[in-house]
Design an enzyme around this catalytic site. Structure first.
Site: not given
Ligand SMILES: Cc1cc2nc3c(=O)[nH]c(=O)nc-3n(C[C@H](O)[C@H](O)[C@H](O)COP(=O)(O)OP(=O)(O)OC[C@H]3O[C@@H](n4cnc5c(N)ncnc54)[C@H](O)[C@@H]3O)c2cc1C
Length: 337
Positions: A162, A237, A333
């Protein structure tokens, strides 16, 4: 491209927390992204993907840039492999399903993870024994200060559990705009050892699973275990699984012989944070609208009107309870904003 003022982010974060962005803009092309960065040189900026890995504990006093760059394509292929590029704003799960439809293997164990493709390298997302780093080739990113494009190779990303450079040295300096993955065209490496995948396949009488079967099994398991953010606000998580020294672990094991663990190395052991929280009696714990999910102790949920601060206070309570019981510190996380 419209710049919104005082914009509600409630529908842009999976916790469903009400918080306002001082300014908000969605960018759909690289030119738009460049132009926004050029015209807002002196404004504070905040990058938003799918909002599925953040807890908003306050309004965001910045220009929120929602990266909504769409498009995906096959870059090249040989007999065995294909190099696929996706722009950052593609929904991750839809992208995974598209690769499976083409019979490209490698991402199936990470089906149904919310969020966008461009964010997957940020925390090296992973599930069911797979991590993004296993298929990642490179990503392109725009320098926020200079608007120059830079290609980050896999080794430059410093991937860990992570973890990546985008949470450290490159944080707030680069916006990831596209990602390239190397996937298999044949002889797919089917991985069913992790979690309940085998049992789910057996339930459906599948003996020689395809990547589509594995994806379906992962989807079914996730749907049965994890709350859907559209129905119950959450960010997956909330805590990382702590990695502790073997010495420390042996002390915990002496007091709690049933403790679950995974061997990491000769000197380190990973302990599932969900087990620690559940056996500290907090599964299903609720304080107002902030709670620990009733089936999945690793997931904190918003029952409706919790504020980001309510969820943060709950997370601190969980951390303290776990520490007092086992002497193990668990780390968030989720990005706490
Ligand atoms: C129900 C559920 C289940 C999940 N299961 C998992 C799992 O199994 N495994 C796992 O690893 N994660 C899991 N996650 C967490 C999440 O889905 C991941 O971390 C995902 O990659 C976040 O993507 P996002 O686009 O929503 O990020 P955001 O929440 O929009 O951003 C996360 C971070 O990244 C930065 N960011 C966003 N876009 C960019 C970009 N283009 N360039 C640089 N920085 C950027 C943001 O500023 C922030 O700091 C889960 C979440 C939920 C709600």
């Amino acid at each position: 491209m419209q710049i919104h003022q005082n914009f509600s982010l409630k529908n842009y974060n999976t916790f469903g927390i009400e918080a306002k962005a001082k300014q908000f803009v969605a960018v759909h092309t690289l030119d738009q992204l460049k132009s926004v960065l050029e015209h807002h040189k002196n404004d504070k900026k905040f990058i938003l993907g799918g909002g599925s890995n953040m807890l908003l504990t306050q309004d965001i006093d910045a220009l929120v840039i929602h990266v909504d760059l769409k498009g995906k394509k096959v870059l090249k292929e040989d007999e065995n492999f294909v190099w696929v590029e996706s722009n950052a704003g593609e929904n991750w799960h839809e992208f995974v399903l598209w690769t499976i439809e083409q019979d490209f293997g490698g991402l199936e164990n990470m089906s149904l993870i919310p969020g966008n493709v461009g964010t997957t390298p940020v925390q090296n997302i992973g599930a069911y024994g797979a991590e993004i780093k296993d298929t990642f080739v490179s990503c392109d990113a725009m320098n926020i200060e200079t608007q120059e494009m830079k290609k980050f190779t896999k080794s430059e990303c410093n991937f860990g559990y992570r973890e990546s450079i985008f949470k450290h040295e490159a944080k707030d300096k680069f916006i990831i705009t596209s990602v390239v993955f190397k996937l298999t065209k044949c002889n797919h490496k089917i991985s069913v050892e992790y979690g309940d995948i085998k049992a789910e396949l057996a339930k459906n009488n599948i003996k020689n699973p395809t990547i589509k079967d594995v994806s379906n099994a992962v989807i079914a398991i996730r749907q049965s275990k994890l709350p859907n953010p559209k129905e119950l606000g959450n960010s997956g998580s909330f805590f990382k699984n702590p990695v502790i020294s073997r010495e420390e672990f042996l002390k915990v094991k002496e007091k709690f012989p049933d403790v679950k663990y995974f061997e990491i190395s000769e000197t380190e052991v990973k302990v599932p944070a969900g087990w620690l929280i559940e056996h500290a009696g907090l599964k299903g714990y609720r304080n107002g609208d902030a709670g620990v999910h009733k089936n999945q102790a690793l997931v904190l949920v918003n029952y409706g009107n919790a504020t980001g601060q309510d969820i943060l206070n709950l997370s601190k309570y969980v951390q303290k309870t776990v520490f007092d019981k086992y002497g193990i510190a668990i780390e968030a996380e989720v990005n706490v904003i």
